[in-house]
Design a protein around this motif. Structure first.
Motif, PDB file in Angstrom:
ATOM      1  N   HIS A 167      23.068  34.706  26.890  1.00 31.82           N
ATOM      2  CA  HIS A 167      24.397  35.207  26.542  1.00 31.82           C
ATOM      3  C   HIS A 167      25.431  34.097  26.631  1.00 31.82           C
ATOM      4  O   HIS A 167      26.305  33.976  25.758  1.00 31.82           O
ATOM      5  N   CYS A 168      25.351  33.280  27.670  1.00 34.14           N
ATOM      6  CA  CYS A 168      26.311  32.180  27.837  1.00 34.14           C
ATOM      7  C   CYS A 168      26.182  31.141  26.733  1.00 34.14           C
ATOM      8  O   CYS A 168      27.181  30.544  26.323  1.00 34.14           O
ATOM      9  N   LEU A 169      24.982  30.913  26.263  1.00 33.87           N
ATOM     10  CA  LEU A 169      24.787  29.941  25.193  1.00 33.87           C
ATOM     11  C   LEU A 169      25.205  30.491  23.827  1.00 33.87           C
ATOM     12  O   LEU A 169      25.667  29.745  22.970  1.00 33.87           O
ATOM     13  N   ARG A 170      25.073  31.801  23.645  1.00 28.44           N
ATOM     14  CA  ARG A 170      25.456  32.416  22.370  1.00 28.44           C
ATOM     15  C   ARG A 170      26.961  32.641  22.269  1.00 28.44           C
ATOM     16  O   ARG A 170      27.549  32.400  21.224  1.00 28.44           O
ATOM     17  N   THR A 171      27.552  33.186  23.321  1.00 29.08           N
ATOM     18  CA  THR A 171      28.979  33.517  23.304  1.00 29.08           C
ATOM     19  C   THR A 171      29.664  32.833  24.478  1.00 29.08           C
ATOM     20  O   THR A 171      29.854  33.436  25.531  1.00 29.08           O
ATOM     21  N   PRO A 172      30.059  31.568  24.314  1.00 28.03           N
ATOM     22  CA  PRO A 172      30.639  30.827  25.432  1.00 28.03           C
ATOM     23  C   PRO A 172      32.035  31.303  25.837  1.00 28.03           C
ATOM     24  O   PRO A 172      32.493  31.005  26.930  1.00 28.03           O
ATOM     25  N   GLY A 173      32.700  32.069  25.016  1.00 26.43           N
ATOM     26  CA  GLY A 173      34.048  32.518  25.348  1.00 26.43           C
ATOM     27  C   GLY A 173      34.096  33.777  26.186  1.00 26.43           C
ATOM     28  O   GLY A 173      35.169  34.226  26.571  1.00 26.43           O
ATOM     29  N   GLN A 174      32.940  34.357  26.492  1.00 28.77           N
ATOM     30  CA  GLN A 174      32.894  35.631  27.218  1.00 28.77           C
ATOM     31  C   GLN A 174      31.979  35.491  28.428  1.00 28.77           C
ATOM     32  O   GLN A 174      30.853  35.005  28.312  1.00 28.77           O
ATOM     33  N   ALA A 175      32.447  35.926  29.572  1.00 27.83           N
ATOM     34  CA  ALA A 175      31.644  35.870  30.797  1.00 27.83           C
ATOM     35  C   ALA A 175      30.602  36.989  30.774  1.00 27.83           C
ATOM     36  O   ALA A 175      30.848  38.073  30.252  1.00 27.83           O
ATOM     37  N   TYR A 176      29.436  36.708  31.353  1.00 27.42           N
ATOM     38  CA  TYR A 176      28.354  37.697  31.422  1.00 27.42           C
ATOM     39  C   TYR A 176      28.544  38.567  32.653  1.00 27.42           C
ATOM     40  O   TYR A 176      28.912  38.085  33.722  1.00 27.42           O
ATOM     41  N   ARG A 177      28.304  39.867  32.512  1.00 24.48           N
ATOM     42  CA  ARG A 177      28.393  40.805  33.631  1.00 24.48           C
ATOM     43  C   ARG A 177      27.020  41.424  33.857  1.00 24.48           C
ATOM     44  O   ARG A 177      26.462  42.058  32.969  1.00 24.48           O
ATOM     45  N   TYR A 178      26.483  41.224  35.064  1.00 22.53           N
ATOM     46  CA  TYR A 178      25.184  41.814  35.402  1.00 22.53           C
ATOM     47  C   TYR A 178      25.332  43.313  35.628  1.00 22.53           C
ATOM     48  O   TYR A 178      26.288  43.760  36.261  1.00 22.53           O
ATOM     49  N   PRO A 179      24.364  44.106  35.145  1.00 24.45           N
ATOM     50  CA  PRO A 179      24.396  45.535  35.458  1.00 24.45           C
ATOM     51  C   PRO A 179      23.798  45.800  36.847  1.00 24.45           C
ATOM     52  O   PRO A 179      23.033  44.990  37.361  1.00 24.45           O
ATOM     53  N   PHE A 180      24.153  46.897  37.427  1.00 27.22           N
ATOM     54  CA  PHE A 180      23.577  47.398  38.679  1.00 27.22           C
ATOM     55  C   PHE A 180      23.866  46.512  39.891  1.00 27.22           C
ATOM     56  O   PHE A 180      23.070  46.499  40.822  1.00 27.22           O
ATOM     57  N   ILE A 181      24.952  45.774  39.914  1.00 23.56           N
ATOM     58  CA  ILE A 181      25.272  44.982  41.100  1.00 23.56           C
ATOM     59  C   ILE A 181      26.658  45.352  41.597  1.00 23.56           C
ATOM     60  O   ILE A 181      27.498  45.845  40.843  1.00 23.56           O
ATOM     61  N   PHE A 182      26.871  45.112  42.867  1.00 20.77           N
ATOM     62  CA  PHE A 182      28.183  45.289  43.475  1.00 20.77           C
ATOM     63  C   PHE A 182      28.910  43.964  43.390  1.00 20.77           C
ATOM     64  O   PHE A 182      28.358  42.925  43.755  1.00 20.77           O
ATOM     65  N   ARG A 183      30.125  43.996  42.940  1.00 14.73           N
ATOM     66  CA  ARG A 183      30.905  42.763  42.828  1.00 14.73           C
ATOM     67  C   ARG A 183      31.693  42.543  44.111  1.00 14.73           C
ATOM     68  O   ARG A 183      32.661  43.232  44.363  1.00 14.73           O
ATOM     69  N   ILE A 184      31.229  41.607  44.902  1.00 18.61           N
ATOM     70  CA  ILE A 184      31.822  41.318  46.202  1.00 18.61           C
ATOM     71  C   ILE A 184      32.920  40.270  46.070  1.00 18.61           C
ATOM     72  O   ILE A 184      33.944  40.351  46.712  1.00 18.61           O
ATOM     73  N   LEU A 185      32.686  39.270  45.222  1.00 19.35           N
ATOM     74  CA  LEU A 185      33.659  38.191  45.021  1.00 19.35           C
ATOM     75  C   LEU A 185      34.580  38.501  43.867  1.00 19.35           C
ATOM     76  O   LEU A 185      34.259  39.027  42.896  1.00 19.35           O
TER      77      LEU A 185
END
Length: 114
Positions: free
Chosen positions: A96-114
């Motif tokens: 995803h990062c190599l295809r669309t460098p302007g958009q950050a990737y978001r992992y599913p099923f994780i808690f965002r602590i930071l």
């Protein structure tokens, strides 16, 4: 005035932060995104580094919980799913990062602590 960021540098640093999980399986994957987070001034790269750190933290926590659940035999299939999730999701994030460098990737099923 809007600042323009180098897309090649953005691709490499974002992919490296997510792909660091393939280099080692203990502490080293967390050190690469931390270093990228501290060094880079690109907001997309910083967001990818934070997401990678969140993923590493979540994998460690899920591993501990599922490890304890092996005592009651429920943890074995969960650990197998976690193993697959641990290797497949960073590969998808790198692509995803190599295809669309302007958009950050978001992992599913994780808690965002930071």
């Amino acid at each position: 005035m809007e600042q323009v960021y180098d897309t090649d540098k953005r691709k490499i640093l974002s992919a490296l932060s997510h792909g660091s999980v393939f280099l080692s399986s203990l502490i080293f994957p967390a050190l690469v995104p931390i270093a990228i987070l501290l060094v880079s001034d690109d907001p997309v790269v910083k967001e990818n580094a934070k997401e990678s750190l969140n993923f590493d933290i979540n994998i460690w926590l899920y591993g501990i919980v599922f490890g304890f659940l092996t005592i009651v035999l429920i943890g074995w299939p969960l650990l197998a799913l976690l193993f697959v999730f641990h290797w497949v999701m960073p590969a998808l994030a790198v692509m995803h990062c190599l295809r669309t460098p302007g958009q950050a990737y978001r992992y599913p099923f994780i808690f965002r602590i930071l």
